[in-house]
Enzyme design. Structure first.
Site, PDB file in Angstrom:
ATOM      1  N   HIS A  89     -64.791 -14.122 -51.433  1.00 57.74           N
ATOM      2  CA  HIS A  89     -63.349 -13.995 -51.239  1.00 57.74           C
ATOM      3  C   HIS A  89     -62.969 -14.356 -49.802  1.00 57.74           C
ATOM      4  O   HIS A  89     -63.562 -13.865 -48.856  1.00 57.74           O
ATOM      5  CB  HIS A  89     -62.923 -12.559 -51.556  1.00 57.74           C
ATOM      6  N   ASP A 127     -61.536 -36.712 -48.400  1.00 55.93           N
ATOM      7  CA  ASP A 127     -61.771 -38.127 -48.664  1.00 55.93           C
ATOM      8  C   ASP A 127     -62.932 -38.620 -47.813  1.00 55.93           C
ATOM      9  O   ASP A 127     -63.464 -37.890 -46.977  1.00 55.93           O
ATOM     10  CB  ASP A 127     -60.488 -38.944 -48.442  1.00 55.93           C
ATOM     11  N   HIS A 159     -52.081 -33.134 -39.902  1.00 58.50           N
ATOM     12  CA  HIS A 159     -53.447 -33.592 -40.173  1.00 58.50           C
ATOM     13  C   HIS A 159     -54.399 -33.111 -39.074  1.00 58.50           C
ATOM     14  O   HIS A 159     -55.535 -32.722 -39.361  1.00 58.50           O
ATOM     15  CB  HIS A 159     -53.469 -35.116 -40.301  1.00 58.50           C
ATOM     16  N   TYR A 207     -55.284 -39.269 -46.496  1.00 60.38           N
ATOM     17  CA  TYR A 207     -54.890 -37.860 -46.505  1.00 60.38           C
ATOM     18  C   TYR A 207     -55.220 -37.121 -47.802  1.00 60.38           C
ATOM     19  O   TYR A 207     -54.611 -36.100 -48.116  1.00 60.38           O
ATOM     20  CB  TYR A 207     -53.401 -37.699 -46.172  1.00 60.38           C
ATOM     21  N   ALA A 208     -56.200 -37.594 -48.560  1.00 59.32           N
ATOM     22  CA  ALA A 208     -56.624 -36.906 -49.791  1.00 59.32           C
ATOM     23  C   ALA A 208     -57.616 -35.809 -49.395  1.00 59.32           C
ATOM     24  O   ALA A 208     -58.824 -35.928 -49.586  1.00 59.32           O
ATOM     25  CB  ALA A 208     -57.240 -37.890 -50.776  1.00 59.32           C
ATOM     26  N   ASN A 209     -57.060 -34.760 -48.793  1.00 60.25           N
ATOM     27  CA  ASN A 209     -57.847 -33.643 -48.278  1.00 60.25           C
ATOM     28  C   ASN A 209     -57.102 -32.355 -48.575  1.00 60.25           C
ATOM     29  O   ASN A 209     -55.880 -32.295 -48.428  1.00 60.25           O
ATOM     30  CB  ASN A 209     -58.015 -33.745 -46.751  1.00 60.25           C
TER      31      ASN A 209
END
Length: 129
Positions: A20, A28, A96, A118-120
């Site tokens: 948790h 990316d 970012h 920016y595929a994060n």
């Protein structure tokens, strides 16, 4: 041998160690990887596996109580924006640069072959009860 779910032994083992509040960065191929967190690099070729494939596979196995992405995704990557908005109605966003800083505190980083900007997303693990 497992017959379902995530078959990659390194990733499956790393997921079993999460608790948790732990952070998991799904990123990316171009995201800088900080020293410290455990890294499972799934990148094979540009676009393989995709950010969406990896994220959806992880969401089938993890309890996630929050997610953070970069503001910049909204203008630069409509597909990833739609994916994250659909999966996380309360998605938090930061710059970012801030996301890169936050990634140093993640317990696990999963690098995809995604080649769109920016595929994060930084996931925060929850509990199942």
């Amino acid at each position: 041998m497992k017959k379902a779910g995530i078959l990659n032994r390194h990733l499956s083992g790393a997921l079993a160690e999460l608790g948790h509040g732990d952070g998991v960065l799904v990123c990316d191929a171009g995201m800088p990887i900080p020293a410290g967190p455990r890294v499972v690099d799934l990148a094979f070729r540009a676009g393989v596996p995709s950010f969406a494939e990896v994220l959806d596979g992880l969401l089938e196995e993890l309890v996630v109580e929050g997610a953070t992405a970069a503001h910049e995704i909204r203008g630069a990557n409509p597909e990833a924006t739609a994916l994250l908005d659909a999966r996380f109605p309360t998605l938090s966003t930061v710059s970012h640069e801030e996301l890169k800083s936050l990634s140093a505190g993640a317990k696990l980083i999963v690098r995809t072959g995604e080649a769109r900007p920016y595929a994060n997303v930084l996931l925060r693990c929850g509990v199942f009860f």
